[in-house]
Motif scaffolding. Structure first.
Motif, PDB file in Angstrom:
ATOM      1  N   ALA A  83       0.836  -1.207   0.000  1.00 39.91           N
ATOM      2  CA  ALA A  83       0.000   0.000   0.000  1.00 39.91           C
ATOM      3  C   ALA A  83       0.869   1.254   0.000  1.00 39.91           C
ATOM      4  CB  ALA A  83      -0.935  -0.008   1.210  1.00 39.91           C
ATOM      5  N   GLU A  84       1.967   1.223   0.733  1.00 43.82           N
ATOM      6  CA  GLU A  84       2.883   2.359   0.757  1.00 43.82           C
ATOM      7  C   GLU A  84       3.480   2.595  -0.631  1.00 43.82           C
ATOM      8  OE1 GLU A  84       6.512   3.872   3.564  1.00 43.82           O
ATOM      9  OE2 GLU A  84       6.568   1.774   2.939  1.00 43.82           O
ATOM     10  N   ASP A  85       3.898   1.521  -1.292  1.00 38.16           N
ATOM     11  CA  ASP A  85       4.441   1.653  -2.647  1.00 38.16           C
ATOM     12  C   ASP A  85       3.401   2.209  -3.614  1.00 38.16           C
ATOM     13  OD1 ASP A  85       6.925   0.721  -1.890  1.00 38.16           O
ATOM     14  OD2 ASP A  85       6.600  -1.316  -2.650  1.00 38.16           O
ATOM     15  N   GLU A  86       2.166   1.724  -3.517  1.00 34.58           N
ATOM     16  CA  GLU A  86       1.097   2.212  -4.392  1.00 34.58           C
ATOM     17  C   GLU A  86       0.808   3.685  -4.144  1.00 34.58           C
ATOM     18  OE1 GLU A  86      -2.184  -0.447  -3.773  1.00 34.58           O
ATOM     19  OE2 GLU A  86      -1.159  -2.118  -4.756  1.00 34.58           O
ATOM     20  N   ALA A  87       0.814   4.094  -2.882  1.00 28.61           N
ATOM     21  CA  ALA A  87       0.568   5.496  -2.551  1.00 28.61           C
ATOM     22  C   ALA A  87       1.691   6.377  -3.087  1.00 28.61           C
ATOM     23  CB  ALA A  87       0.420   5.666  -1.040  1.00 28.61           C
ATOM     24  N   HIS A  88       2.919   5.906  -2.967  1.00 35.62           N
ATOM     25  CA  HIS A  88       4.062   6.661  -3.490  1.00 35.62           C
ATOM     26  C   HIS A  88       3.935   6.837  -4.999  1.00 35.62           C
ATOM     27  CE1 HIS A  88       8.045   7.354  -5.129  1.00 35.62           C
ATOM     28  NE2 HIS A  88       8.461   7.735  -3.945  1.00 35.62           N
ATOM     29  N   THR A  89       3.626   5.768  -5.683  1.00 33.86           N
ATOM     30  CA  THR A  89       3.464   5.826  -7.143  1.00 33.86           C
ATOM     31  C   THR A  89       2.348   6.802  -7.518  1.00 33.86           C
ATOM     32  OG1 THR A  89       4.276   3.570  -7.396  1.00 33.86           O
ATOM     33  CG2 THR A  89       2.963   4.459  -9.208  1.00 33.86           C
ATOM     34  N   ALA A  90       1.240   6.755  -6.789  1.00 31.26           N
ATOM     35  CA  ALA A  90       0.119   7.661  -7.073  1.00 31.26           C
ATOM     36  C   ALA A  90       0.537   9.114  -6.865  1.00 31.26           C
ATOM     37  CB  ALA A  90      -1.071   7.321  -6.186  1.00 31.26           C
ATOM     38  N   ARG A  91       1.326   9.402  -5.814  1.00 30.04           N
ATOM     39  CA  ARG A  91       1.785  10.775  -5.571  1.00 30.04           C
ATOM     40  C   ARG A  91       2.700  11.247  -6.695  1.00 30.04           C
ATOM     41  NH1 ARG A  91       2.371   8.768  -0.336  1.00 30.04           N
ATOM     42  NH2 ARG A  91       4.631   8.645  -0.594  1.00 30.04           N
ATOM     43  N   VAL A  92       3.597  10.373  -7.151  1.00 29.15           N
ATOM     44  CA  VAL A  92       4.509  10.746  -8.234  1.00 29.15           C
ATOM     45  C   VAL A  92       3.715  11.009  -9.515  1.00 29.15           C
ATOM     46  CG1 VAL A  92       6.356   9.905  -9.742  1.00 29.15           C
ATOM     47  CG2 VAL A  92       6.531   9.595  -7.263  1.00 29.15           C
ATOM     48  N   LEU A  93       2.764  10.129  -9.831  1.00 28.08           N
ATOM     49  CA  LEU A  93       1.952  10.328 -11.039  1.00 28.08           C
ATOM     50  C   LEU A  93       1.137  11.616 -10.953  1.00 28.08           C
ATOM     51  CD1 LEU A  93       0.773   6.663 -11.705  1.00 28.08           C
ATOM     52  CD2 LEU A  93       2.501   7.982 -12.968  1.00 28.08           C
ATOM     53  N   SER A 137       1.961  14.282  -9.261  1.00 24.85           N
ATOM     54  CA  SER A 137       2.913  15.382  -9.415  1.00 24.85           C
ATOM     55  C   SER A 137       3.280  15.594 -10.878  1.00 24.85           C
ATOM     56  CB  SER A 137       4.178  15.106  -8.596  1.00 24.85           C
ATOM     57  OG  SER A 137       3.884  15.098  -7.221  1.00 24.85           O
ATOM     58  N   LEU A 138       3.485  14.505 -11.592  1.00 24.15           N
ATOM     59  CA  LEU A 138       3.786  14.622 -13.018  1.00 24.15           C
ATOM     60  C   LEU A 138       2.622  15.243 -13.779  1.00 24.15           C
ATOM     61  CD1 LEU A 138       5.615  11.236 -13.660  1.00 24.15           C
ATOM     62  CD2 LEU A 138       6.627  13.532 -13.690  1.00 24.15           C
ATOM     63  N   GLU A 139       1.414  14.867 -13.417  1.00 25.05           N
ATOM     64  CA  GLU A 139       0.229  15.455 -14.056  1.00 25.05           C
ATOM     65  C   GLU A 139       0.140  16.950 -13.748  1.00 25.05           C
ATOM     66  OE1 GLU A 139      -2.883  16.158 -16.368  1.00 25.05           O
ATOM     67  OE2 GLU A 139      -1.684  14.319 -16.358  1.00 25.05           O
ATOM     68  N   ASP A 140       0.435  17.334 -12.498  1.00 28.34           N
ATOM     69  CA  ASP A 140       0.455  18.761 -12.143  1.00 28.34           C
ATOM     70  C   ASP A 140       1.486  19.506 -12.991  1.00 28.34           C
ATOM     71  OD1 ASP A 140      -1.527  18.499 -10.235  1.00 28.34           O
ATOM     72  OD2 ASP A 140      -0.128  18.406  -8.543  1.00 28.34           O
ATOM     73  N   LEU A 141       2.641  18.896 -13.179  1.00 28.09           N
ATOM     74  CA  LEU A 141       3.702  19.516 -13.975  1.00 28.09           C
ATOM     75  C   LEU A 141       3.243  19.694 -15.418  1.00 28.09           C
ATOM     76  CD1 LEU A 141       6.624  20.539 -13.938  1.00 28.09           C
ATOM     77  CD2 LEU A 141       7.341  18.213 -14.510  1.00 28.09           C
ATOM     78  N   ARG A 142       2.670  18.638 -15.993  1.00 30.36           N
ATOM     79  CA  ARG A 142       2.186  18.702 -17.388  1.00 30.36           C
ATOM     80  C   ARG A 142       1.072  19.736 -17.557  1.00 30.36           C
ATOM     81  NH1 ARG A 142       2.071  12.843 -16.883  1.00 30.36           N
ATOM     82  NH2 ARG A 142       4.069  12.086 -17.583  1.00 30.36           N
ATOM     83  N   ALA A 143       0.224  19.872 -16.534  1.00 27.43           N
ATOM     84  CA  ALA A 143      -0.914  20.790 -16.620  1.00 27.43           C
ATOM     85  C   ALA A 143      -0.535  22.229 -16.267  1.00 27.43           C
ATOM     86  CB  ALA A 143      -2.026  20.303 -15.700  1.00 27.43           C
ATOM     87  N   GLY A 144       0.730  22.446 -15.911  1.00 22.39           N
ATOM     88  CA  GLY A 144       1.174  23.808 -15.605  1.00 22.39           C
ATOM     89  C   GLY A 144       0.778  24.290 -14.223  1.00 22.39           C
ATOM     90  N   ARG A 145       0.466  23.382 -13.343  1.00 19.59           N
ATOM     91  CA  ARG A 145       0.075  23.766 -11.987  1.00 19.59           C
ATOM     92  C   ARG A 145       1.272  23.838 -11.039  1.00 19.59           C
ATOM     93  NH1 ARG A 145      -4.432  20.126 -13.351  1.00 19.59           N
ATOM     94  NH2 ARG A 145      -3.171  18.418 -12.542  1.00 19.59           N
TER      95      ARG A 145
END
Length: 87
Positions: free
Chosen positions: A50-60, A62-70
């Motif tokens: 669950a910790e690994d899945e949560a980490h992956t979700a946070r990274v994804l 963050s990447l989406e925020d970066l792509r969206a200009g947020r």
């Protein structure tokens, strides 16, 4: 959550833990305070997963925020200066 006094573990050994852990996670009480938690290997592995899945979700996210200009780009010094100005 189950509880067991540390003295009981000293007296009976791992058998005391085995009896309690079969009912679920276990708090070990020392000086009238919960000091330790004992969990099964299966539960431990599930928590790690669950910790690994949560980490992956946070990274994804963050990447989406970066792509969206947020995300604002800048240096750490600029960020600290901005935080000081807000405080």
């Amino acid at each position: 959550m189950n509880t067991i006094p540390a003295q009981e573990i000293k007296r009976r050994g791992i058998a005391a833990v085995d009896d309690c852990i079969a009912k679920g996670d276990l708090h070990v009480i020392r000086n009238n305070q919960p000091q330790y938690v004992v969990i099964s290997e299966d539960r431990y592995q599930a928590l790690l997963e669950a910790e690994d899945e949560a980490h992956t979700a946070r990274v994804l996210a963050s990447l989406e925020d970066l792509r969206a200009g947020r995300v604002q780009r800048g240096t750490a010094a600029e960020l600290l200066k901005e935080l000081d100005a807000e405080g």
